[in-house]
Design an enzyme around this catalytic site. Structure first.
Site, PDB file in Angstrom:
ATOM      1  N   TYR A  58       0.856  -1.194   0.000  1.00 34.98           N
ATOM      2  CA  TYR A  58       0.000   0.000   0.000  1.00 34.98           C
ATOM      3  C   TYR A  58       0.882   1.230   0.000  1.00 34.98           C
ATOM      4  CZ  TYR A  58      -4.959  -0.753   0.019  1.00 34.98           C
ATOM      5  OH  TYR A  58      -6.235  -0.996  -0.392  1.00 34.98           O
ATOM      6  N   GLU A  60      -0.445   4.867  -0.517  1.00 37.85           N
ATOM      7  CA  GLU A  60      -1.273   6.047  -0.820  1.00 37.85           C
ATOM      8  C   GLU A  60      -0.412   7.299  -0.776  1.00 37.85           C
ATOM      9  OE1 GLU A  60      -4.575   6.155   1.849  1.00 37.85           O
ATOM     10  OE2 GLU A  60      -5.581   4.491   0.863  1.00 37.85           O
ATOM     11  N   ASP A 204      -6.962  12.665 -25.262  1.00 35.29           N
ATOM     12  CA  ASP A 204      -6.958  11.270 -24.802  1.00 35.29           C
ATOM     13  C   ASP A 204      -6.408  10.438 -25.960  1.00 35.29           C
ATOM     14  OD1 ASP A 204      -7.434   8.638 -24.256  1.00 35.29           O
ATOM     15  OD2 ASP A 204      -9.585   8.862 -23.858  1.00 35.29           O
ATOM     16  N   THR A 230      -3.532   5.123 -22.152  1.00 32.98           N
ATOM     17  CA  THR A 230      -3.373   3.807 -21.537  1.00 32.98           C
ATOM     18  C   THR A 230      -1.984   3.294 -21.889  1.00 32.98           C
ATOM     19  OG1 THR A 230      -4.449   2.821 -23.446  1.00 32.98           O
ATOM     20  CG2 THR A 230      -5.812   3.155 -21.504  1.00 32.98           C
ATOM     21  N   LYS A 233      -1.793  -0.444 -24.949  1.00 36.63           N
ATOM     22  CA  LYS A 233      -2.107  -0.589 -26.385  1.00 36.63           C
ATOM     23  C   LYS A 233      -0.794  -0.485 -27.171  1.00 36.63           C
ATOM     24  CE  LYS A 233      -6.863   1.077 -25.868  1.00 36.63           C
ATOM     25  NZ  LYS A 233      -7.004   1.869 -24.637  1.00 36.63           N
ATOM     26  N   ARG A 239      -1.630  -3.339 -18.370  1.00 32.72           N
ATOM     27  CA  ARG A 239      -2.944  -2.686 -18.426  1.00 32.72           C
ATOM     28  C   ARG A 239      -2.966  -1.550 -17.407  1.00 32.72           C
ATOM     29  NH1 ARG A 239      -7.597  -3.695 -20.900  1.00 32.72           N
ATOM     30  NH2 ARG A 239      -6.376  -5.254 -21.971  1.00 32.72           N
TER      31      ARG A 239
HETATM   32  N1  DSN Z   1     -12.637   1.549 -26.530  1.00 29.47           N
HETATM   33  C1  DSN Z   1     -11.724   0.478 -26.286  1.00 29.47           C
HETATM   34  C2  DSN Z   1     -11.159  -0.003 -27.576  1.00 29.47           C
HETATM   35  O1  DSN Z   1     -10.741   0.823 -28.363  1.00 29.47           O
HETATM   36  O2  DSN Z   1     -11.147  -1.208 -27.834  1.00 29.47           O
HETATM   37  C3  DSN Z   1     -10.618   0.926 -25.437  1.00 29.47           C
HETATM   38  O3  DSN Z   1     -11.086   1.676 -24.366  1.00 29.47           O
END
Ligand code: DSN
Length: 418
Positions: A58, A60, A204, A230, A233, A239
């Site tokens: 933990y 925080e 984003d 993220t 990808k 993740r």
């Molecule tokens: N919207 C999802 C995708 O592109 O598969 C990812 O958040």
């Protein structure tokens, strides 16, 4: 040594049911083609960090300012992840704690908006994301969302419409970035629009951040006040999510992530993010990012040659979107037929789609996974013809599956001798 490492034998003895699931999933990805545009294969080094004892801690707060004791070791992981992210993207500030892209967006909105404030964002049905103001998501419920889209004729973002809507509605935040837009986004134009109305610009770029890291496409970082993304990808990490921002917004973003949106960060994931950022700083990653785009173009051309209509006429990034109406097959049926042949992809609405999301007129394909597996443009031509064959003729599934198996046998994502 088996891929899951020496501790896998322990898991098999203790909990064979869960061990079986892990093995079956590994067999699934080893046995088929993964064309989901948002998926990738992390390196064994990233997996090792994820499967570490850092999951127990933990912590925080932030490095050097924690609300739990004993954080002196995990602090080093977070410092490293922050410094590598800043170096990779040339960002003034990085927060590596968001558990996901949705958490990163929630925190970014919390830093910049109050409930009821107006934001301008790309409509989900034109390629935006659930968290960009969809009515079924917190973003659409808590904010006054004005949506922009793509032009009917070109299927490209209509920047004139974005400017008109911004002038008319005076949003506090202009959101850009997409999950199903195959072209480059003009961050400079959006910066100008945001400046004209005194709005923050939030990019984003979950889908494309890895291509930006590798220099394959222009970066959003010099233009946006806040960049959310993220790490799993194109960046090929664990993740999770992360936020980059200007020094001016650093404190607001940090306080929005913790304590407003999240509590304890996942230190094992943060260590894995540091590993992924370190991998992306290497020259090989630039070659990977360039190969992803080259493969995407090759796959797009192959599918177009088979009669599928590429939305916008092509692609500049890792994904392409196709209108299947010329073939008379719905997106859902195409997804189903491909699955029967060992090809995983997803149905997707296309702009101005007359079909509902459960059926759709389109499919989305991406080349992150197949590029990590070492496939190139020649393989993409064949993948295109296999996809088209089984979409046209469901009876060909067994024959297509056999060819898919031979292709992936020589391009394994996770070789068994690791
Ligand atoms: N919207 C999802 C995708 O592109 O598969 C990812 O958040």
């Amino acid at each position: 040594m088996p891929f899951y490492g020496p501790d896998f034998a322990r898991l098999q003895r203790q909990d064979p049911e869960v061990a079986r699931i892990l093995l079956d999933e590994l067999a699934r990805v080893r046995g088929g083609l993964q064309l989901i545009a948002s998926e990738n294969f992390t390196s064994p080094a990233v997996l090792a960090a994820l499967g570490s004892t850092l999951t127990n801690k933990y912590a925080e707060g932030y490095p050097g300012r924690r609300y739990h004791g004993g954080c002196e070791v995990v602090d080093r992981a977070e410092y490293l992840a922050i410094e590598r992210a800043r170096a990779l993207f040339g960002a003034e500030h990085a927060n590596v704690q968001p558990h996901s892209g949705a958490s990163a967006n929630l925190a970014a909105y919390a830093a910049l908006l109050q409930p009821g404030d107006t934001m301008l964002a790309m409509a989900l049905e034109h390629g935006g994301h659930l968290t960009h103001g969809s009515k079924v998501n917190f973003s659409g419920r808590w904010f006054d969302v004005v949506a922009y889209g793509v032009r009917r004729d070109t299927e490209l973002i209509d920047y004139d419409e974005v400017r008109d809507l911004a002038l008319r509605h005076q949003p506090k935040v202009v959101v850009c970035g997409a999950t199903a837009y195959p072209r480059l986004i003009d961050f400079a134009v959006l910066r100008d629009i945001a400046d004209e109305v005194g709005a923050w610009l939030l990019a984003d770029v979950a889908h494309t951040i890895g291509l930006m890291a590798g220099g394959a496409i222009p970066s959003a970082v010099p233009y946006a006040d806040v960049v959310t993304f993220t790490t799993h990808k194109a960046l090929r990490g664990p993740r999770g999510g992360a936020i980059l921002c200007t020094a001016e917004l650093a404190r607001r973003i940090d306080r929005a992530v913790f304590p407003f949106v999240q509590d304890g960060p996942q230190m094992h994931t943060i260590a894995a993010k540091a590993v992924a950022f370190g991998e992306a700083l290497r020259p090989e990653f630039a070659a990977y990012a360039a190969a992803v785009v080259a493969n995407s173009r090759a796959l797009c051309e192959a599918l177009a040659a088979e009669g599928m209509r590429p939305v916008t006429g092509g692609t500049d990034n890792h994904l392409a979107l196709f209108d299947l109406r010329p073939l008379g097959v719905s997106g859902a049926e195409a997804e189903h037929r491909c699955a029967a042949a060992g090809i995983t992809l997803n149905r997707n609405v296309i702009p101005y789609d007359p079909e509902p999301p459960s059926a759709t007129s389109g499919i989305r394909v991406g080349t992150l996974c197949v590029t990590t597996q070492g496939m190139g443009p020649e393989e993409m031509k064949e993948v295109g013809s296999l996809v088209a064959r089984v979409v046209r003729d469901r009876e060909s599934a067994a024959a297509v599956r056999a060819r898919v198996s031979s292709m992936v046998a020589i391009h394994q994502p996770y070789p068994s001798d690791l």
